[in-house]
Motif scaffolding. Sequence first.
Motif, PDB file in Angstrom:
ATOM      1  N   TYR A   1       3.294   4.367  -2.972  1.00 33.99           N
ATOM      2  CA  TYR A   1       3.020   3.315  -1.976  1.00 33.99           C
ATOM      3  C   TYR A   1       3.675   1.994  -2.354  1.00 33.99           C
ATOM      4  O   TYR A   1       4.179   1.277  -1.491  1.00 33.99           O
ATOM      5  CB  TYR A   1       1.513   3.171  -1.757  1.00 33.99           C
ATOM      6  N   ALA A   2       3.704   1.705  -3.656  1.00 33.65           N
ATOM      7  CA  ALA A   2       4.409   0.501  -4.111  1.00 33.65           C
ATOM      8  C   ALA A   2       5.906   0.658  -3.825  1.00 33.65           C
ATOM      9  O   ALA A   2       6.559  -0.286  -3.363  1.00 33.65           O
ATOM     10  CB  ALA A   2       4.151   0.273  -5.600  1.00 33.65           C
ATOM     11  N   GLY A   3       6.438   1.855  -4.072  1.00 28.91           N
ATOM     12  CA  GLY A   3       7.858   2.115  -3.824  1.00 28.91           C
ATOM     13  C   GLY A   3       8.210   1.991  -2.350  1.00 28.91           C
ATOM     14  O   GLY A   3       9.249   1.446  -1.978  1.00 28.91           O
ATOM     15  N   GLU A   4       7.313   2.497  -1.519  1.00 33.00           N
ATOM     16  CA  GLU A   4       7.516   2.398  -0.073  1.00 33.00           C
ATOM     17  C   GLU A   4       7.557   0.920   0.359  1.00 33.00           C
ATOM     18  O   GLU A   4       8.378   0.509   1.178  1.00 33.00           O
ATOM     19  CB  GLU A   4       6.329   3.072   0.608  1.00 33.00           C
ATOM     20  N   PHE A   5       6.662   0.142  -0.220  1.00 33.26           N
ATOM     21  CA  PHE A   5       6.652  -1.281   0.131  1.00 33.26           C
ATOM     22  C   PHE A   5       7.958  -1.958  -0.307  1.00 33.26           C
ATOM     23  O   PHE A   5       8.499  -2.795   0.415  1.00 33.26           O
ATOM     24  CB  PHE A   5       5.446  -2.018  -0.466  1.00 33.26           C
ATOM     25  N   GLU A   6       8.443  -1.610  -1.480  1.00 35.17           N
ATOM     26  CA  GLU A   6       9.714  -2.210  -1.939  1.00 35.17           C
ATOM     27  C   GLU A   6      10.821  -1.943  -0.915  1.00 35.17           C
ATOM     28  O   GLU A   6      11.613  -2.836  -0.593  1.00 35.17           O
ATOM     29  CB  GLU A   6      10.109  -1.658  -3.311  1.00 35.17           C
ATOM     30  N   LYS A   7      10.877  -0.736  -0.404  1.00 38.34           N
ATOM     31  CA  LYS A   7      11.904  -0.394   0.607  1.00 38.34           C
ATOM     32  C   LYS A   7      11.678  -1.208   1.886  1.00 38.34           C
ATOM     33  O   LYS A   7      12.602  -1.767   2.461  1.00 38.34           O
ATOM     34  CB  LYS A   7      11.838   1.092   0.949  1.00 38.34           C
ATOM     35  N   ASN A   8      10.419  -1.237   2.327  1.00 36.85           N
ATOM     36  CA  ASN A   8      10.110  -1.966   3.567  1.00 36.85           C
ATOM     37  C   ASN A   8      10.432  -3.451   3.442  1.00 36.85           C
ATOM     38  O   ASN A   8      10.971  -4.063   4.365  1.00 36.85           O
ATOM     39  CB  ASN A   8       8.618  -1.822   3.914  1.00 36.85           C
TER      40      ASN A   8
ATOM     41  N   ALA B   1      -5.412   3.479   4.641  1.00 36.09           N
ATOM     42  CA  ALA B   1      -4.354   3.326   3.636  1.00 36.09           C
ATOM     43  C   ALA B   1      -4.967   3.286   2.231  1.00 36.09           C
ATOM     44  O   ALA B   1      -4.451   3.915   1.303  1.00 36.09           O
ATOM     45  CB  ALA B   1      -3.559   2.046   3.914  1.00 36.09           C
ATOM     46  N   ILE B   2      -6.077   2.595   2.083  1.00 33.36           N
ATOM     47  CA  ILE B   2      -6.734   2.499   0.773  1.00 33.36           C
ATOM     48  C   ILE B   2      -7.230   3.874   0.329  1.00 33.36           C
ATOM     49  O   ILE B   2      -7.051   4.273  -0.828  1.00 33.36           O
ATOM     50  CB  ILE B   2      -7.886   1.468   0.837  1.00 33.36           C
ATOM     51  N   LYS B   3      -7.801   4.614   1.260  1.00 31.87           N
ATOM     52  CA  LYS B   3      -8.310   5.957   0.921  1.00 31.87           C
ATOM     53  C   LYS B   3      -7.193   6.877   0.449  1.00 31.87           C
ATOM     54  O   LYS B   3      -7.384   7.682  -0.461  1.00 31.87           O
ATOM     55  CB  LYS B   3      -9.002   6.581   2.142  1.00 31.87           C
ATOM     56  N   ARG B   4      -6.023   6.767   1.110  1.00 32.99           N
ATOM     57  CA  ARG B   4      -4.899   7.629   0.710  1.00 32.99           C
ATOM     58  C   ARG B   4      -4.447   7.339  -0.710  1.00 32.99           C
ATOM     59  O   ARG B   4      -4.151   8.247  -1.472  1.00 32.99           O
ATOM     60  CB  ARG B   4      -3.721   7.430   1.673  1.00 32.99           C
TER      61      ARG B   4
ATOM     62  N   ALA C   1       0.038  -0.327  -0.543  1.00 32.18           N
ATOM     63  CA  ALA C   1      -0.395   0.344   0.690  1.00 32.18           C
ATOM     64  C   ALA C   1      -0.897  -0.678   1.714  1.00 32.18           C
ATOM     65  O   ALA C   1      -0.614  -0.561   2.916  1.00 32.18           O
ATOM     66  CB  ALA C   1      -1.486   1.363   0.360  1.00 32.18           C
ATOM     67  N   ILE C   2      -1.626  -1.671   1.250  1.00 30.62           N
ATOM     68  CA  ILE C   2      -2.136  -2.717   2.157  1.00 30.62           C
ATOM     69  C   ILE C   2      -0.952  -3.514   2.737  1.00 30.62           C
ATOM     70  O   ILE C   2      -0.890  -3.788   3.941  1.00 30.62           O
ATOM     71  CB  ILE C   2      -3.125  -3.636   1.405  1.00 30.62           C
ATOM     72  N   LEU C   3       0.010  -3.843   1.876  1.00 29.64           N
ATOM     73  CA  LEU C   3       1.177  -4.599   2.346  1.00 29.64           C
ATOM     74  C   LEU C   3       2.017  -3.773   3.328  1.00 29.64           C
ATOM     75  O   LEU C   3       2.603  -4.327   4.261  1.00 29.64           O
ATOM     76  CB  LEU C   3       2.022  -5.064   1.154  1.00 29.64           C
ATOM     77  N   ASN C   4       2.060  -2.449   3.127  1.00 26.65           N
ATOM     78  CA  ASN C   4       2.796  -1.594   4.074  1.00 26.65           C
ATOM     79  C   ASN C   4       2.179  -1.646   5.467  1.00 26.65           C
ATOM     80  O   ASN C   4       2.898  -1.572   6.460  1.00 26.65           O
ATOM     81  CB  ASN C   4       2.818  -0.143   3.581  1.00 26.65           C
ATOM     82  N   VAL C   5       0.878  -1.772   5.532  1.00 24.17           N
ATOM     83  CA  VAL C   5       0.227  -1.928   6.838  1.00 24.17           C
ATOM     84  C   VAL C   5       0.552  -3.307   7.397  1.00 24.17           C
ATOM     85  O   VAL C   5       1.002  -3.460   8.543  1.00 24.17           O
ATOM     86  CB  VAL C   5      -1.313  -1.764   6.721  1.00 24.17           C
ATOM     87  N   LYS C   6       0.372  -4.335   6.559  1.00 26.76           N
ATOM     88  CA  LYS C   6       0.465  -5.700   7.073  1.00 26.76           C
ATOM     89  C   LYS C   6       1.881  -6.116   7.446  1.00 26.76           C
ATOM     90  O   LYS C   6       2.075  -6.910   8.372  1.00 26.76           O
ATOM     91  CB  LYS C   6      -0.158  -6.678   6.056  1.00 26.76           C
ATOM     92  N   ILE C   7       2.877  -5.568   6.752  1.00 25.12           N
ATOM     93  CA  ILE C   7       4.259  -6.013   7.019  1.00 25.12           C
ATOM     94  C   ILE C   7       4.676  -5.683   8.454  1.00 25.12           C
ATOM     95  O   ILE C   7       5.498  -6.383   9.049  1.00 25.12           O
ATOM     96  CB  ILE C   7       5.257  -5.423   5.983  1.00 25.12           C
ATOM     97  N   LYS C   8       4.054  -4.679   9.056  1.00 25.02           N
ATOM     98  CA  LYS C   8       4.394  -4.326  10.439  1.00 25.02           C
ATOM     99  C   LYS C   8       4.036  -5.450  11.415  1.00 25.02           C
ATOM    100  O   LYS C   8       4.557  -5.508  12.514  1.00 25.02           O
ATOM    101  CB  LYS C   8       3.654  -3.044  10.854  1.00 25.02           C
TER     102      LYS C   8
ATOM    103  N   GLY D   1       0.154 -11.389   2.900  1.00 26.39           N
ATOM    104  CA  GLY D   1      -0.758 -11.463   1.756  1.00 26.39           C
ATOM    105  C   GLY D   1      -1.380 -10.117   1.432  1.00 26.39           C
ATOM    106  O   GLY D   1      -1.759  -9.361   2.327  1.00 26.39           O
ATOM    107  N   ALA D   2      -1.489  -9.836   0.142  1.00 29.61           N
ATOM    108  CA  ALA D   2      -2.169  -8.624  -0.326  1.00 29.61           C
ATOM    109  C   ALA D   2      -3.670  -8.912  -0.417  1.00 29.61           C
ATOM    110  O   ALA D   2      -4.133  -9.983   0.013  1.00 29.61           O
ATOM    111  CB  ALA D   2      -1.597  -8.212  -1.677  1.00 29.61           C
ATOM    112  N   TYR D   3      -4.418  -7.944  -0.955  1.00 29.13           N
ATOM    113  CA  TYR D   3      -5.848  -8.182  -1.199  1.00 29.13           C
ATOM    114  C   TYR D   3      -6.090  -8.332  -2.695  1.00 29.13           C
ATOM    115  O   TYR D   3      -7.009  -7.762  -3.273  1.00 29.13           O
ATOM    116  CB  TYR D   3      -6.671  -7.035  -0.595  1.00 29.13           C
ATOM    117  N   GLY D   4      -5.235  -9.127  -3.295  1.00 29.09           N
ATOM    118  CA  GLY D   4      -5.271  -9.405  -4.727  1.00 29.09           C
ATOM    119  C   GLY D   4      -3.936 -10.042  -5.061  1.00 29.09           C
ATOM    120  O   GLY D   4      -3.224 -10.490  -4.162  1.00 29.09           O
ATOM    121  N   ASP D   5      -3.569 -10.092  -6.337  1.00 31.15           N
ATOM    122  CA  ASP D   5      -2.280 -10.661  -6.725  1.00 31.15           C
ATOM    123  C   ASP D   5      -1.156  -9.663  -6.488  1.00 31.15           C
ATOM    124  O   ASP D   5      -1.322  -8.456  -6.714  1.00 31.15           O
ATOM    125  CB  ASP D   5      -2.290 -11.029  -8.217  1.00 31.15           C
ATOM    126  N   ALA D   6      -0.012 -10.170  -6.051  1.00 30.67           N
ATOM    127  CA  ALA D   6       1.185  -9.338  -5.887  1.00 30.67           C
ATOM    128  C   ALA D   6       2.379 -10.266  -5.686  1.00 30.67           C
ATOM    129  O   ALA D   6       2.226 -11.399  -5.219  1.00 30.67           O
ATOM    130  CB  ALA D   6       1.048  -8.404  -4.676  1.00 30.67           C
TER     131      ALA D   6
END
Length: 368
Positions: A37-44, A22-25, A237-244, A189-194
């Motif tokens: 990726y931020a937009g995708e997370f907002e939807k999710n 996800a980070i590479k993408r 992108a990280i949150l999109n992985v973790k939310i699953k 949790g993200a890998y930084g602030d969010a």
Amino acid sequence: MKVPFVDLVAQYQTLAVEIDQAIKRVIADAAFIGGKYAGEFEKNFAAYCGARHCVAVGNGTDALMIVLKGLKIGPGDEVIVPANTFVATSEAVTASGARVVFADVDPETYNLDVSRLEKHITSRTKAVIAVHLYGHPADLAGLGRLADRRGFKIIQDSAQAHGAVIAGRKLIEWGGPLCFSFYPSKNLGAYGDAGAIVTDDEDLAVWCRMYANHGRLAKFDHDLEGVNSRLDGLQGAILNVKIKYLEEWIEKRRGHAALYDSLLKGVPDLITPKTDPDRRHVYHLYVVRTAKREPLRRFLQDRGVATGIHYPLALPNLTAYKHFGHRPEDFPVASRLQDEILSLPMYPELTGAMIEYVAAAIKEFLAG
Ligand SMILES: *Cc1c(COP(=O)(O)O)cnc(C)c1O
């Protein structure tokens, strides 16, 4: 045995392949701020919360501050916050220009004590921030009745309560807006602030999105001066992985809490968390109470068990709020809790053996 308080590396190891991809993408697409990726997370995340809108922002404190401004709360207004919470809750009120008013908490749930809230309400009270502390949902039904009668808004500080439910209804169904943090150690949790603002109110969502992006709606004009508080694409992108995995992680936390509960039942001088059976406690923290907190904490440390205190000083007792002239006696419950609460290790990757080890050490110390 060593039992850390949280273990974010253990969680990364279970997801490393997915996260790395996800980070590479994000880097390959150069979608660094906002974007796909931020937009995708907002939807999710909106879907997860059962809400119509999610506005991702830089952190949870900004989410609270921006929502207050979006509700047109500012100088001359008062906002009530619980005396026992993280300082971000009250900081955001001051940052909005409004005045912070502290209210004491319930001795059993450690959340706002709605029965003792009324004395703090004045003609300037515009909002109450309900904090779902430790992941235990606050009394939104009681608060809602008071809000209807006295005419104030409710903002839910849900930074510790992703996935909490009351009487079968998700938090958004009790009214919004909700403010979330994705600080790395939070349940999601993200890998930084969010952070994020979640609401069904479209006008509020549009205003908050604009304010968080330099007050800009259109590309070349700025409707007003806002702030820079946006979600990084990498964090999205990280949150999109973790939310699953969030629901699975919450169920693990609840299982760990049930095991702690059963092992610690009846231990003298120890109070385990009280939970209303009607509420889904998501156990961001598992907090016990004992008058022997300091010696117990040292004993556990010697046994390799890390613990935390959330929080060591009730907000009215902080140096930052000295100018209010509050005395600890003004907030008897919160002021007593600050000396007695102890957060035990709690994270999805804890093992049953670790929990048994922690509980055995506590019993050895308290029941000797
Ligand atoms: C973590 C937290 C916040 C603030 O979140 P940040 O993302 O760190 O700014 C606000 N309120 C509560 C109750 C929190 O636990």
